[in-house]
Design an enzyme around this catalytic site. Structure first.
Site, short mmCIF file in Angstrom:
data_model
loop_
_atom_site.label_atom_id
_atom_site.label_comp_id
_atom_site.label_asym_id
_atom_site.label_seq_id
_atom_site.Cartn_x
_atom_site.Cartn_y
_atom_site.Cartn_z
N ASP A 139 22.35 -132.05 29.86
CA ASP A 139 21.13 -132.53 30.48
C ASP A 139 21.45 -133.59 31.53
O ASP A 139 22.51 -134.23 31.49
CB ASP A 139 20.20 -133.15 29.43
CG ASP A 139 19.63 -132.12 28.46
OD1 ASP A 139 19.61 -130.93 28.82
OD2 ASP A 139 19.22 -132.52 27.36
N HIS A 140 20.54 -133.76 32.45
CA HIS A 140 20.72 -134.74 33.52
C HIS A 140 21.04 -136.12 32.95
O HIS A 140 20.38 -136.58 32.02
CB HIS A 140 19.44 -134.82 34.35
CG HIS A 140 19.47 -135.82 35.45
ND1 HIS A 140 20.44 -135.80 36.45
CD2 HIS A 140 18.68 -136.89 35.72
CE1 HIS A 140 20.22 -136.80 37.27
NE2 HIS A 140 19.17 -137.48 36.85
#
Length: 213
Positions: free
Chosen positions: A17-18
Site C-alpha cells: 500500500d502507498h
C-alpha cells in the site's frame, strides 16, 4: 521506475500500500508471475509486517482480529465490505507506543491500518486512519516522518524466505525508546542490516522451475 532500472519488463506479484515500506516481489515473465501468485495464495505463504502504533497495547499479546473492511463503493455510492483477518503479536510495548508484528490472512487494501485503527491503536504516521497529534509528536520529537508500517519478511515455501531490513530511519527514531532493546531481543529481525543484491543484473533472482526468472 523499476522497469527503467532493470531495463526489462516486470510484473508485480507482491505490492505494498502507498507509504508502506518493505518486501516487494516482481516477476520477469507471465509464467513466473503465475507460479509466484499461486504460491502467494496458499495458506503456507507468510507476510510479516512491523507496525509502530499509538499507545500501550490494551488487548491480548497474541490476538487474531476478524473484522470486515471497506473495499470501495457500489454504483449508488454505498460502501462495500469484505471479511478481513489479521493476526497480531506484541513485540514490545511502552506507555506511548507499541511495536507490533502483524500477519494479514486476507489481502484487503489498508487492512492492517484499518484494523489497528478499529482496535484503538492507529499506526504512527497514518494521516488517513491515524492520530494527527501523535503523528506530529513522532515527526518533531523523533524525526519519524513516515508511515510506521513495514513488510519485514516474505516467505513462499518452495521458493524463498527473505527479510527486508527496517533501515536506519526506524532505529534512529526508536533507539532512545525504552521498548527498543526489548523489541530487538524479542525479534532480532528488527536489527537486521540493510543489504544490496543488485550487482550487475540489478536484482536477486529466484528459481521458479526449469529456469531462473
Amino acid at each position: 521506475m523499476l522497469k527503467r532500472q532493470l531495463r526489462r519488463k516486470v510484473q508485480p506479484v507482491h505490492r505494498l500500500d502507498h507509504r508502506t515500506s518493505g518486501a516487494l516481489l516482481f516477476a520477469f515473465n507471465s509464467d513466473a508471475c503465475a507460479k509466484l501468485q499461486a504460491a502467494m495464495s496458499k495458506p503456507t505463504a507468510k507476510k510479516h509486517y512491523i507496525a509502530l502504533v499509538r499507545g500501550e497495547w490494551r488487548h491480548e499479546a497474541d490476538f487474531t482480529y476478524d473484522s470486515p473492511v471497506s473495499v470501495g463503493r457500489d454504483n449508488d455510492g454505498v460502501k462495500l465490505y469484505k471479511n478481513a483477518t489479521t493476526v497480531f503479536h506484541v513485540i514490545s510495548s511502552q506507555l506511548n507506543a507499541t511495536i507490533m508484528l502483524c500477519e494479514p490472512k486476507t489481502g484487503r487494501t489498508h487492512q492492517i491500518r484499518k484494523h489497528l485503527y478499529k482496535l484503538g491503536h492507529p499506526i504512527v504516521g497514518d494521516t488517513e486512519h491515524g492520530d494527527s497529534k501523535v503523528n506530529r509528536w513522532w515527526r518533531t520529537e523523533r524525526n519519524f516522518d513516515r508511515l510506521g508500517l513495514h513488510c519485514i519478511e516474505l516467505t513462499l515455501p518452495g521458493f524463498f524466505s527473505e527479510i527486508a531490513p527496517l533501515g536506519e530511519e526506524w532505529a534512529a527514531a526508536l533507539k532512545s525508546e525504552p521498548m527498543w532493546s526489548a523489541a530487538v531481543a524479542e525479534d532480532p529481525r528488527l536489527a537486521a542490516e540493510s543489504f544490496d543484491f543488485r550487482g550487475g543484473s540489478f536484482g536477486k533472482t529466484i528459481k521458479t522451475g526449469e529456469e531462473t526468472k
